[in-house]
Design a protein around this motif. Structure first.
Motif, PDB file in Angstrom:
ATOM      1  N   VAL A 122       0.854  -1.195   0.000  1.00 36.50           N
ATOM      2  CA  VAL A 122       0.000   0.000   0.000  1.00 36.50           C
ATOM      3  C   VAL A 122       0.880   1.231   0.000  1.00 36.50           C
ATOM      4  O   VAL A 122       2.059   1.174   0.354  1.00 36.50           O
ATOM      5  CB  VAL A 122      -0.944   0.037   1.228  1.00 36.50           C
ATOM      6  CG1 VAL A 122      -1.923  -1.120   1.180  1.00 36.50           C
ATOM      7  CG2 VAL A 122      -0.138   0.015   2.519  1.00 36.50           C
ATOM      8  N   GLY A 123       0.304   2.350  -0.384  1.00 37.30           N
ATOM      9  CA  GLY A 123       1.036   3.611  -0.391  1.00 37.30           C
ATOM     10  C   GLY A 123       0.442   4.583   0.623  1.00 37.30           C
ATOM     11  O   GLY A 123      -0.699   4.419   1.062  1.00 37.30           O
ATOM     12  N   PHE A 135      -2.223  11.877  -5.288  1.00 40.94           N
ATOM     13  CA  PHE A 135      -1.886  10.735  -6.139  1.00 40.94           C
ATOM     14  C   PHE A 135      -2.212   9.455  -5.386  1.00 40.94           C
ATOM     15  O   PHE A 135      -1.339   8.851  -4.767  1.00 40.94           O
ATOM     16  CB  PHE A 135      -0.410  10.757  -6.527  1.00 40.94           C
ATOM     17  CG  PHE A 135       0.027  12.039  -7.175  1.00 40.94           C
ATOM     18  CD1 PHE A 135      -0.178  12.246  -8.530  1.00 40.94           C
ATOM     19  CD2 PHE A 135       0.626  13.033  -6.430  1.00 40.94           C
ATOM     20  CE1 PHE A 135       0.215  13.428  -9.129  1.00 40.94           C
ATOM     21  CE2 PHE A 135       1.022  14.216  -7.029  1.00 40.94           C
ATOM     22  CZ  PHE A 135       0.812  14.424  -8.379  1.00 40.94           C
ATOM     23  N   PRO A 136      -3.465   9.026  -5.410  1.00 35.72           N
ATOM     24  CA  PRO A 136      -3.874   7.867  -4.608  1.00 35.72           C
ATOM     25  C   PRO A 136      -3.035   6.621  -4.878  1.00 35.72           C
ATOM     26  O   PRO A 136      -2.727   6.299  -6.025  1.00 35.72           O
ATOM     27  CB  PRO A 136      -5.332   7.652  -5.046  1.00 35.72           C
ATOM     28  CG  PRO A 136      -5.767   8.990  -5.562  1.00 35.72           C
ATOM     29  CD  PRO A 136      -4.569   9.595  -6.190  1.00 35.72           C
ATOM     30  N   ASN A 137      -2.669   5.955  -3.794  1.00 41.81           N
ATOM     31  CA  ASN A 137      -1.960   4.678  -3.841  1.00 41.81           C
ATOM     32  C   ASN A 137      -0.627   4.753  -4.574  1.00 41.81           C
ATOM     33  O   ASN A 137      -0.214   3.795  -5.220  1.00 41.81           O
ATOM     34  CB  ASN A 137      -2.840   3.588  -4.468  1.00 41.81           C
ATOM     35  CG  ASN A 137      -2.481   2.201  -3.935  1.00 41.81           C
ATOM     36  OD1 ASN A 137      -1.849   2.057  -2.881  1.00 41.81           O
ATOM     37  ND2 ASN A 137      -2.861   1.171  -4.660  1.00 41.81           N
ATOM     38  N   THR A 138       0.055   5.892  -4.468  1.00 41.20           N
ATOM     39  CA  THR A 138       1.419   5.995  -4.999  1.00 41.20           C
ATOM     40  C   THR A 138       2.359   5.251  -4.061  1.00 41.20           C
ATOM     41  O   THR A 138       2.359   5.488  -2.854  1.00 41.20           O
ATOM     42  CB  THR A 138       1.858   7.467  -5.106  1.00 41.20           C
ATOM     43  OG1 THR A 138       0.976   8.148  -5.990  1.00 41.20           O
ATOM     44  CG2 THR A 138       3.271   7.570  -5.646  1.00 41.20           C
ATOM     45  N   GLN A 143      -1.973   0.412  -8.086  1.00 42.23           N
ATOM     46  CA  GLN A 143      -0.820   1.149  -7.578  1.00 42.23           C
ATOM     47  C   GLN A 143      -0.325   2.168  -8.602  1.00 42.23           C
ATOM     48  O   GLN A 143      -0.509   2.019  -9.802  1.00 42.23           O
ATOM     49  CB  GLN A 143       0.311   0.187  -7.205  1.00 42.23           C
ATOM     50  CG  GLN A 143       0.028  -0.624  -5.954  1.00 42.23           C
ATOM     51  CD  GLN A 143       1.218  -1.458  -5.525  1.00 42.23           C
ATOM     52  OE1 GLN A 143       2.027  -1.885  -6.337  1.00 42.23           O
ATOM     53  NE2 GLN A 143       1.327  -1.698  -4.227  1.00 42.23           N
ATOM     54  N   ARG A 144       0.337   3.209  -8.092  1.00 36.46           N
ATOM     55  CA  ARG A 144       0.863   4.271  -8.935  1.00 36.46           C
ATOM     56  C   ARG A 144       2.364   4.422  -8.681  1.00 36.46           C
ATOM     57  O   ARG A 144       2.830   4.315  -7.540  1.00 36.46           O
ATOM     58  CB  ARG A 144       0.160   5.594  -8.628  1.00 36.46           C
ATOM     59  CG  ARG A 144       0.591   6.776  -9.492  1.00 36.46           C
ATOM     60  CD  ARG A 144      -0.113   8.054  -9.052  1.00 36.46           C
ATOM     61  NE  ARG A 144      -1.552   7.894  -9.092  1.00 36.46           N
ATOM     62  CZ  ARG A 144      -2.309   8.120 -10.162  1.00 36.46           C
ATOM     63  NH1 ARG A 144      -1.734   8.508 -11.304  1.00 36.46           N
ATOM     64  NH2 ARG A 144      -3.615   7.963 -10.111  1.00 36.46           N
ATOM     65  N   VAL A 145       3.113   4.684  -9.747  1.00 35.75           N
ATOM     66  CA  VAL A 145       4.561   4.890  -9.660  1.00 35.75           C
ATOM     67  C   VAL A 145       4.918   6.197 -10.355  1.00 35.75           C
ATOM     68  O   VAL A 145       4.379   6.503 -11.427  1.00 35.75           O
ATOM     69  CB  VAL A 145       5.332   3.715 -10.315  1.00 35.75           C
ATOM     70  CG1 VAL A 145       6.832   3.993 -10.352  1.00 35.75           C
ATOM     71  CG2 VAL A 145       5.055   2.411  -9.566  1.00 35.75           C
ATOM     72  N   PHE A 146       5.813   6.971  -9.744  1.00 39.63           N
ATOM     73  CA  PHE A 146       6.342   8.180 -10.367  1.00 39.63           C
ATOM     74  C   PHE A 146       7.567   7.827 -11.203  1.00 39.63           C
ATOM     75  O   PHE A 146       8.314   6.899 -10.868  1.00 39.63           O
ATOM     76  CB  PHE A 146       6.788   9.190  -9.310  1.00 39.63           C
ATOM     77  CG  PHE A 146       5.664   9.845  -8.554  1.00 39.63           C
ATOM     78  CD1 PHE A 146       4.358   9.770  -8.988  1.00 39.63           C
ATOM     79  CD2 PHE A 146       5.944  10.563  -7.395  1.00 39.63           C
ATOM     80  CE1 PHE A 146       3.340  10.390  -8.287  1.00 39.63           C
ATOM     81  CE2 PHE A 146       4.932  11.185  -6.689  1.00 39.63           C
ATOM     82  CZ  PHE A 146       3.631  11.108  -7.131  1.00 39.63           C
TER      83      PHE A 146
END
Length: 250
Positions: free
Chosen positions: A61-62, A71-74, A150-153
């Motif tokens: 989880v982020g 940024f949800p769930n980064t 999930q989100r990634v930068f």
């Protein structure tokens, strides 16, 4: 020449990693032959990498507070780092390993960092320095650990939205100007917020390269597997250090 016990062999390996000490120097420091130093490193590096790789684990989880509420769930920011190598004799290998960015032959690694703690959460095996960012993402295994949602930068070079979409995950990169004099207010705000989170991957790679062995030009005769082991051990030891990101930085 004396025979080392295991604790001294372990210490020799750490000195090699942290100080980048040449084998000739380790021969003098530990009063053993150079062939013995080589054998110790060949035995210990794979062993330590196998033991330590569990310290590099993908988050489930982020964080959902502070700047990350936008940024949800980064869960991470990803980028590549490179380690210099000697130039191969083979011309095709030279071309494959030559990094235009570094103007040198290199081995390239994809890493991801938890943007809440600064810890390494993913590290790929090494690829030739000329490998594209897309190729690194496709072959690294990072897509296999992504959890849907999930989100990634990432930096602007990682235009791999489609690869993330196939895993029902999200990739966020800064906006492009595309001929515009300035970004719209909402895009500018998003880019600034992203930068405040993404900068930590650069700080993490800076900490990784404090292990001076990774700043030395790696010999061609050395197996890539041993270099991969050194990178894994260094990243795992970075994760044992105090948090890179303090709460007040969030």
């Amino acid at each position: 020449m004396r025979r080392l016990d295991r604790i001294d062999e372990f210490l020799l390996t750490l000195v090699r990693l942290r100080l980048g000490a040449p084998e000739e120097d380790l021969t003098y420091r530990f009063e053993v032959s150079q062939s013995r130093v080589s054998k110790i490193l060949t035995n210990w590096l794979p062993f330590l990498a196998a033991q330590f790789k569990g310290l590099i684990s993908w988050p489930t989880v982020g964080p959902c507070h502070g700047i990350f509420s936008n940024f949800p769930n980064t869960v991470a920011a990803m980028d590549c780092t490179q380690v210099f190598t000697e130039r191969p004799y083979n011309l095709q290998s030279q071309k494959a390993m030559y990094s235009d960015y570094k103007s040198h032959t290199t081995i390239k690694y994809l890493g991801a960092v938890d943007i809440f703690t600064g810890a390494f959460v993913f590290l790929s095996g090494g690829q030739s320095g000329n490998a594209s960012d897309r190729y690194m993402v496709e072959t690294s295994g990072i897509l296999d650990v992504l959890i849907p949602g999930q989100r990634v930068f990432a930096d602007r070079g990682f235009k791999v939205y489609d690869l993330f979409a196939k895993n029902r995950a999200f990739l966020t990169i800064p906006s492009f100007m595309k001929g515009r004099a300035q970004l719209p207010a909402n895009e500018a705000l998003i880019s600034r917020l992203m930068a405040s989170g993404r900068i930590h991957v650069e700080r993490a790679f800076g900490r990784l390269h404090e292990f001076r062995i990774l700043n030395r030009v790696q010999p061609i005769k050395q197996s890539k597997g041993l270099l991969d082991d050194m990178v894994v051990i260094a990243a795992a030891l970075c994760n044992l250090q105090p948090r890179l990101i303090k709460h007040q930085e969030m």
